[in-house]
Enzyme design. Structure first.
Site, PDB file in Angstrom:
ATOM      1  N   ASN A   6       6.291  -1.652  -0.497  1.00  0.00           N
ATOM      2  CA  ASN A   6       7.294  -1.393  -1.688  1.00  0.00           C
ATOM      3  C   ASN A   6       8.741  -2.011  -1.245  1.00  0.00           C
ATOM      4  OD1 ASN A   6       9.476  -0.343  -3.480  1.00  0.00           O
ATOM      5  ND2 ASN A   6       7.904   0.974  -4.263  1.00  0.00           N
ATOM      6  N   ASP A   8      11.501  -2.223  -3.354  1.00  0.00           N
ATOM      7  CA  ASP A   8      12.421  -1.865  -4.179  1.00  0.00           C
ATOM      8  C   ASP A   8      13.904  -2.035  -3.554  1.00  0.00           C
ATOM      9  OD1 ASP A   8      10.800  -1.566  -6.032  1.00  0.00           O
ATOM     10  OD2 ASP A   8      10.834   0.627  -6.071  1.00  0.00           O
ATOM     11  N   HIS A   9      13.777  -1.123  -2.477  1.00  0.00           N
ATOM     12  CA  HIS A   9      15.212  -1.192  -1.642  1.00  0.00           C
ATOM     13  C   HIS A   9      15.853  -2.442  -1.057  1.00  0.00           C
ATOM     14  CE1 HIS A   9      14.825   2.896  -2.865  1.00  0.00           C
ATOM     15  NE2 HIS A   9      13.687   2.986  -2.434  1.00  0.00           N
ATOM     16  N   ARG A  17      26.087  -4.820  -4.470  1.00  0.00           N
ATOM     17  CA  ARG A  17      27.056  -5.639  -4.673  1.00  0.00           C
ATOM     18  C   ARG A  17      26.868  -6.844  -5.443  1.00  0.00           C
ATOM     19  NH1 ARG A  17      30.413  -6.545   0.331  1.00  0.00           N
ATOM     20  NH2 ARG A  17      31.305  -4.410   0.677  1.00  0.00           N
ATOM     21  N   THR A  99      14.999   9.245  -6.881  1.00  0.00           N
ATOM     22  CA  THR A  99      13.640   8.740  -6.769  1.00  0.00           C
ATOM     23  C   THR A  99      12.376   9.617  -7.626  1.00  0.00           C
ATOM     24  OG1 THR A  99      11.900   7.898  -5.256  1.00  0.00           O
ATOM     25  CG2 THR A  99      13.045   9.964  -4.604  1.00  0.00           C
ATOM     26  N   THR A 100      11.361   8.938  -7.704  1.00  0.00           N
ATOM     27  CA  THR A 100      10.306   9.573  -8.652  1.00  0.00           C
ATOM     28  C   THR A 100       9.954  10.960  -7.862  1.00  0.00           C
ATOM     29  OG1 THR A 100       9.348   7.242  -8.676  1.00  0.00           O
ATOM     30  CG2 THR A 100       7.953   9.281  -9.684  1.00  0.00           C
ATOM     31  N   GLY A 190       7.583   8.828   0.414  1.00  0.00           N
ATOM     32  CA  GLY A 190       8.006   9.542   1.527  1.00  0.00           C
ATOM     33  C   GLY A 190       7.370   9.276   2.751  1.00  0.00           C
ATOM     34  N   GLY A 212       7.571   2.373   1.072  1.00  0.00           N
ATOM     35  CA  GLY A 212       8.920   1.428   0.937  1.00  0.00           C
ATOM     36  C   GLY A 212       9.996   1.686   1.807  1.00  0.00           C
ATOM     37  N   HIS A 213      10.582   3.145   1.398  1.00  0.00           N
ATOM     38  CA  HIS A 213      12.143   3.440   2.132  1.00  0.00           C
ATOM     39  C   HIS A 213      12.051   3.191   3.421  1.00  0.00           C
ATOM     40  CE1 HIS A 213      15.705   5.977   2.956  1.00  0.00           C
ATOM     41  NE2 HIS A 213      16.029   5.285   1.827  1.00  0.00           N
TER      42      HIS A 213
HETATM   43  N1  PXP Z   1       4.355   5.316  -4.743  1.00  0.00           N
HETATM   44  C1  PXP Z   1       5.028   5.450  -5.809  1.00  0.00           C
HETATM   45  C2  PXP Z   1       4.076   5.764  -7.000  1.00  0.00           C
HETATM   46  C3  PXP Z   1       6.474   5.244  -5.859  1.00  0.00           C
HETATM   47  O1  PXP Z   1       7.181   5.891  -7.026  1.00  0.00           O
HETATM   48  C4  PXP Z   1       7.170   5.179  -4.785  1.00  0.00           C
HETATM   49  C5  PXP Z   1       8.653   5.057  -4.782  1.00  0.00           C
HETATM   50  O2  PXP Z   1       9.106   4.087  -5.552  1.00  0.00           O
HETATM   51  C6  PXP Z   1       6.527   4.807  -3.346  1.00  0.00           C
HETATM   52  C7  PXP Z   1       5.154   4.970  -3.478  1.00  0.00           C
HETATM   53  C8  PXP Z   1       7.087   4.479  -2.299  1.00  0.00           C
HETATM   54  O3  PXP Z   1       7.660   5.697  -1.740  1.00  0.00           O
HETATM   55  P1  PXP Z   1       8.850   5.326  -0.433  1.00  0.00           P
HETATM   56  O4  PXP Z   1       9.710   4.385  -0.994  1.00  0.00           O
HETATM   57  O5  PXP Z   1       9.305   6.931  -0.225  1.00  0.00           O
HETATM   58  O6  PXP Z   1       8.012   5.015   0.624  1.00  0.00           O
END
Ligand code: PXP
Length: 239
Positions: A6, A8-9, A17, A99-100, A190, A212-213
């Site tokens: 993921n 996203d970050h 910025r 976050t979700t 997580g 992701g994170h």
């Molecule tokens: N799966 C889903 C459905 C999520 O919403 C997220 C967070 O966007 C993740 C996985 C990834 O979570 P993390 O960023 O904590 O690894």
């Protein structure tokens, strides 16, 4: 076992910025070079990280399957049907959340979810539902015709001691039940280098983990390619 990365970050850093960097197509390429089996992005209603144009640019750039996390929202659905990700994971969304938080109530929102799941499946998008590890949600996912579920591991990630063991048992039972119902079992939220081994030891039938994170945070020190490679090395089937 497959790893969906993921990114996203990476977009969070750019949005902080309003710069054109870091480039998301470059993040896709680096994650793929590190062994990502899939790329995951979440186009949130508030557009706090991934933007509409990212969806289409990433769709063009990606060589592995693209998984779009999305709320059950008509505007996002319309974009999803235009971009045609390989997979879509329906998630709950609240504007103020960090976050979700928590899984989708697939059982309670069955009637609202059914047309969205059907529209995505008709467009050739494989659908997953991000749910809590409880039997009624697994049963609702099966009845909705989703071929996959993603078990919410956020609670596991935030617990320790006996409570964590109890949550692991709940996740293991849910994975077993979903597998018996013919559903592909994914998991995420997580998960981190440090909490992944105990999770993998306890929970059967896992196909894909979406992380992701933890990976993007590690990448600050060693680069995204290496951070992905290190996470992949923890998964069964990797040397
Ligand atoms: N799966 C889903 C459905 C999520 O919403 C997220 C967070 O966007 C993740 C996985 C990834 O979570 P993390 O960023 O904590 O690894």
């Amino acid at each position: 076992m497959k790893l969906g990365v993921n990114i996203d970050h990476v977009a969070t850093l750019r949005q902080a910025r309003g710069t054109p960097y870091p480039s998301l197509p470059e993040a896709v390429a680096e994650a793929e070079a590190g062994g990502a089996d899939g790329i995951t992005i979440h186009l949130r209603e508030d557009r706090r990280h991934i933007q509409d144009h990212d969806l289409f640019e990433i769709r063009q750039a990606v060589r592995v399957p693209l998984n779009l996390e999305m709320a059950n929202d008509p505007g996002v659905l319309e974009l999803a049907l235009r971009a045609r990700p390989d997979e879509a994971c329906l998630v709950p969304e609240r504007r103020q959340e960090l976050t979700t938080e928590g899984g989708l109530d697939a059982a309670g929102q069955y009637d609202r979810l059914a047309p969205t799941v059907a529209a995505l499946l008709r467009a050739g998008v494989r659908v997953s539902l991000f749910i809590e590890p409880v039997p009624e949600q697994i049963d609702a996912a099966r009845r909705l015709g989703a071929p996959m579920i993603e078990l919410h591991t956020g609670r596991y990630a935030n617990l320790d001691g006996a409570a964590r063991d109890a949550e692991l048992a709940r996740l293991a039972d849910a994975a077993e039940a979903a597998h018996d119902a013919g559903l592909q079992v994914n998991a995420g939220h997580g998960l981190h280098y440090s909490n992944l081994p105990a999770f993998l030891a306890a929970v059967p039938h896992l196909d894909t983990l979406n992380i992701g994170h933890g990976i993007v945070a590690r990448a600050v020190f060693c680069g995204l390619r290496t951070a992905v490679r290190e996470m992949k090395a923890l998964l069964p089937g990797e040397k």
